[in-house]
Design a protein around this motif. Structure first.
Motif, PDB file in Angstrom:
ATOM      1  N   LEU A   8      64.223  20.340  49.949  1.00 51.62           N
ATOM      2  CA  LEU A   8      65.160  20.478  49.262  1.00 51.62           C
ATOM      3  C   LEU A   8      66.176  19.469  49.734  1.00 51.62           C
ATOM      4  N   LYS A   9      65.953  18.632  50.830  1.00 47.74           N
ATOM      5  CA  LYS A   9      66.740  17.743  51.289  1.00 47.74           C
ATOM      6  C   LYS A   9      67.976  18.306  51.631  1.00 47.74           C
ATOM      7  N   GLY A  10      67.884  19.342  52.029  1.00 48.78           N
ATOM      8  CA  GLY A  10      69.375  19.912  52.829  1.00 48.78           C
ATOM      9  C   GLY A  10      70.410  20.329  51.657  1.00 48.78           C
ATOM     10  N   LYS A  11      69.960  20.375  50.460  1.00 50.14           N
ATOM     11  CA  LYS A  11      70.431  20.568  49.361  1.00 50.14           C
ATOM     12  C   LYS A  11      70.148  21.893  48.893  1.00 50.14           C
ATOM     13  N   CYS A  12      71.088  22.783  47.963  1.00 49.77           N
ATOM     14  CA  CYS A  12      70.756  24.194  47.566  1.00 49.77           C
ATOM     15  C   CYS A  12      72.045  24.464  46.641  1.00 49.77           C
ATOM     16  N   VAL A  13      71.556  24.985  45.516  1.00 45.23           N
ATOM     17  CA  VAL A  13      72.256  25.438  44.369  1.00 45.23           C
ATOM     18  C   VAL A  13      72.657  26.925  44.450  1.00 45.23           C
ATOM     19  N   ILE A  14      74.173  27.238  44.433  1.00 44.82           N
ATOM     20  CA  ILE A  14      74.351  28.515  44.527  1.00 44.82           C
ATOM     21  C   ILE A  14      75.086  28.777  43.367  1.00 44.82           C
ATOM     22  N   SER A  15      75.316  30.156  42.893  1.00 42.07           N
ATOM     23  CA  SER A  15      76.153  30.550  41.868  1.00 42.07           C
ATOM     24  C   SER A  15      77.573  31.006  42.420  1.00 42.07           C
ATOM     25  N   ILE A  16      78.508  30.784  41.567  1.00 42.60           N
ATOM     26  CA  ILE A  16      80.132  31.105  41.781  1.00 42.60           C
ATOM     27  C   ILE A  16      80.363  32.264  41.246  1.00 42.60           C
ATOM     28  N   ARG A  17      79.587  32.771  40.124  1.00 43.24           N
ATOM     29  CA  ARG A  17      80.081  33.804  39.278  1.00 43.24           C
ATOM     30  C   ARG A  17      78.975  34.905  39.267  1.00 43.24           C
ATOM     31  N   ASN A  18      79.132  36.024  39.267  1.00 45.25           N
ATOM     32  CA  ASN A  18      78.205  37.143  38.947  1.00 45.25           C
ATOM     33  C   ASN A  18      77.236  37.082  37.654  1.00 45.25           C
TER      34      ASN A  18
ATOM     35  N   LYS B  40      67.306  27.745  52.959  1.00 44.57           N
ATOM     36  CA  LYS B  40      67.099  27.485  54.580  1.00 44.57           C
ATOM     37  C   LYS B  40      65.616  27.599  54.923  1.00 44.57           C
ATOM     38  N   LYS B  41      64.685  28.182  54.386  1.00 42.35           N
ATOM     39  CA  LYS B  41      63.455  28.225  54.480  1.00 42.35           C
ATOM     40  C   LYS B  41      62.718  26.664  53.830  1.00 42.35           C
ATOM     41  N   GLN B  42      63.370  26.026  52.869  1.00 44.74           N
ATOM     42  CA  GLN B  42      62.749  24.823  52.151  1.00 44.74           C
ATOM     43  C   GLN B  42      63.777  23.658  52.422  1.00 44.74           C
ATOM     44  N   VAL B  43      64.334  23.611  53.357  1.00 47.12           N
ATOM     45  CA  VAL B  43      65.220  22.599  53.881  1.00 47.12           C
ATOM     46  C   VAL B  43      64.893  21.279  53.874  1.00 47.12           C
TER      47      VAL B  43
ATOM     48  N   MET C  21      61.517  39.044  46.701  1.00 45.01           N
ATOM     49  CA  MET C  21      63.019  39.052  46.143  1.00 45.01           C
ATOM     50  C   MET C  21      63.479  40.336  46.143  1.00 45.01           C
ATOM     51  N   ALA C  22      62.693  41.338  45.630  1.00 47.02           N
ATOM     52  CA  ALA C  22      63.006  42.859  45.587  1.00 47.02           C
ATOM     53  C   ALA C  22      63.204  43.349  46.870  1.00 47.02           C
ATOM     54  N   THR C  23      62.408  43.169  47.934  1.00 54.80           N
ATOM     55  CA  THR C  23      62.539  43.560  49.210  1.00 54.80           C
ATOM     56  C   THR C  23      63.628  42.944  50.027  1.00 54.80           C
ATOM     57  N   LEU C  24      64.056  41.825  49.748  1.00 56.47           N
ATOM     58  CA  LEU C  24      65.653  41.123  50.242  1.00 56.47           C
ATOM     59  C   LEU C  24      66.546  41.867  49.606  1.00 56.47           C
ATOM     60  N   ALA C  25      66.601  42.175  48.195  1.00 61.12           N
ATOM     61  CA  ALA C  25      67.747  42.936  47.524  1.00 61.12           C
ATOM     62  C   ALA C  25      67.761  44.316  48.175  1.00 61.12           C
ATOM     63  N   LYS C  26      66.637  44.914  48.649  1.00 62.84           N
ATOM     64  CA  LYS C  26      66.640  46.388  49.293  1.00 62.84           C
ATOM     65  C   LYS C  26      67.227  46.172  50.310  1.00 62.84           C
TER      66      LYS C  26
ATOM     67  N   GLN D 111      78.749  34.709  49.747  1.00 62.64           N
ATOM     68  CA  GLN D 111      77.501  34.774  50.465  1.00 62.64           C
ATOM     69  C   GLN D 111      76.552  36.057  50.136  1.00 62.64           C
ATOM     70  N   LYS D 112      77.205  37.075  49.503  1.00 72.33           N
ATOM     71  CA  LYS D 112      76.538  38.295  49.088  1.00 72.33           C
ATOM     72  C   LYS D 112      75.880  37.880  47.814  1.00 72.33           C
ATOM     73  N   LEU D 113      76.802  37.128  46.892  1.00 69.35           N
ATOM     74  CA  LEU D 113      75.990  36.693  45.770  1.00 69.35           C
ATOM     75  C   LEU D 113      75.037  35.998  45.841  1.00 69.35           C
ATOM     76  N   ASN D 114      75.073  34.998  46.760  1.00 68.88           N
ATOM     77  CA  ASN D 114      73.744  34.121  46.914  1.00 68.88           C
ATOM     78  C   ASN D 114      72.768  34.310  48.100  1.00 68.88           C
ATOM     79  N   ALA D 115      72.849  35.327  48.781  1.00 66.26           N
ATOM     80  CA  ALA D 115      72.076  35.592  49.710  1.00 66.26           C
ATOM     81  C   ALA D 115      70.753  35.356  49.755  1.00 66.26           C
ATOM     82  N   ASP D 116      70.111  35.624  48.572  1.00 66.58           N
ATOM     83  CA  ASP D 116      68.766  35.522  48.212  1.00 66.58           C
ATOM     84  C   ASP D 116      68.361  33.976  48.214  1.00 66.58           C
ATOM     85  N   ALA D 117      69.390  33.266  47.673  1.00 71.75           N
ATOM     86  CA  ALA D 117      69.112  31.874  47.457  1.00 71.75           C
ATOM     87  C   ALA D 117      69.335  30.965  48.565  1.00 71.75           C
ATOM     88  N   ILE D 118      70.486  31.187  49.278  1.00 71.51           N
ATOM     89  CA  ILE D 118      70.656  30.706  50.713  1.00 71.51           C
ATOM     90  C   ILE D 118      69.485  30.952  51.659  1.00 71.51           C
TER      91      ILE D 118
END
Length: 196
Positions: free
Chosen positions: A186-196, A180-183, A40-45, A169-176
């Motif tokens: 997760l049965k095609g569903k993903c929880v994302i944040s809409i606020r920082n 995608k790797k766990q489709v 996750m830290a590498t992805l953030a970098k 997309q920027k806020l949830n890049a890691d989650a997305i």
């Protein structure tokens, strides 16, 4: 996974970013020695480096614009100089073809003809030069390679909805990326944040 590996990944972050990442790790309840933390830290970098790309593009576009302006100015000066030379040669040729006895009878008439011919040729050259330069500028500056779909997409990206989608997309890049790797799991569903 040891703490040294985490420190190495976090070494390129500012102290404020390191504190935020550490706080997120503690809040999430994930073991700091978990390899997922390093991932996750590498992805953030990578994300922070991608955020810097628009700044670089702005510099590139600015430099490109200055270069194009300089080149167009040079082209314009060269075209005008060539037209003046060609016009003067044409006037000279016309004067050489004229009979000297015709102008000898009236020196004032001779001067008027010269001025009229030279003025007409210079005016014609200016009009042609302006037309050529305007067409050249339009060809260099107008984005003619955009089709209607690309233009519509660009307009949407600049709209409020497009800006909101970019922020989400920027806020949830890691989650997305993770989702995608766990489709299947997760049965095609993903929880994302809409606020920082």
């Amino acid at each position: 996974m040891n703490v040294a590996a985490i420190e190495q990944v976090l070494s390129e972050f500012s102290t404020e970013e390191k504190e935020k990442i550490t706080q997120l790790i503690l809040q999430s309840g994930i073991n700091p020695r978990d390899p997922l933390i390093v991932t996750m830290a590498t992805l953030a970098k990578i994300d922070s480096r991608i955020d810097k790309i628009p700044e670089s593009l702005g510099t590139i576009v600015s430099t490109w614009t200055e270069t194009i302006d300089t080149k167009l100015s040079q082209i314009f000066r060269s075209a005008v100089a060539q037209q003046k030379k060609a016009l003067l040669e044409t006037v000279k040729e016309l004067l050489n073809k004229s009979s000297p006895t015709h102008f000898a009878s009236s020196p004032m008439l001779h001067s008027l003809y010269l001025v009229a011919i030279l003025g007409g040729v210079l005016a014609l050259g200016t009009v042609i030069g302006t037309f050529i330069t305007a067409n050249t500028i339009v060809k260099f500056v107008a984005p003619s390679n955009l089709n209607s779909q690309d233009k519509a997409l660009l307009q949407w990206a600049r709209s409020a909805d497009g800006q909101q989608a970019k922020e989400l997309q920027k806020l949830n890049a890691d989650a997305i990326s993770f989702c995608k790797k766990q489709v299947k799991e997760l049965k095609g569903k993903c929880v994302i944040s809409i606020r920082n």
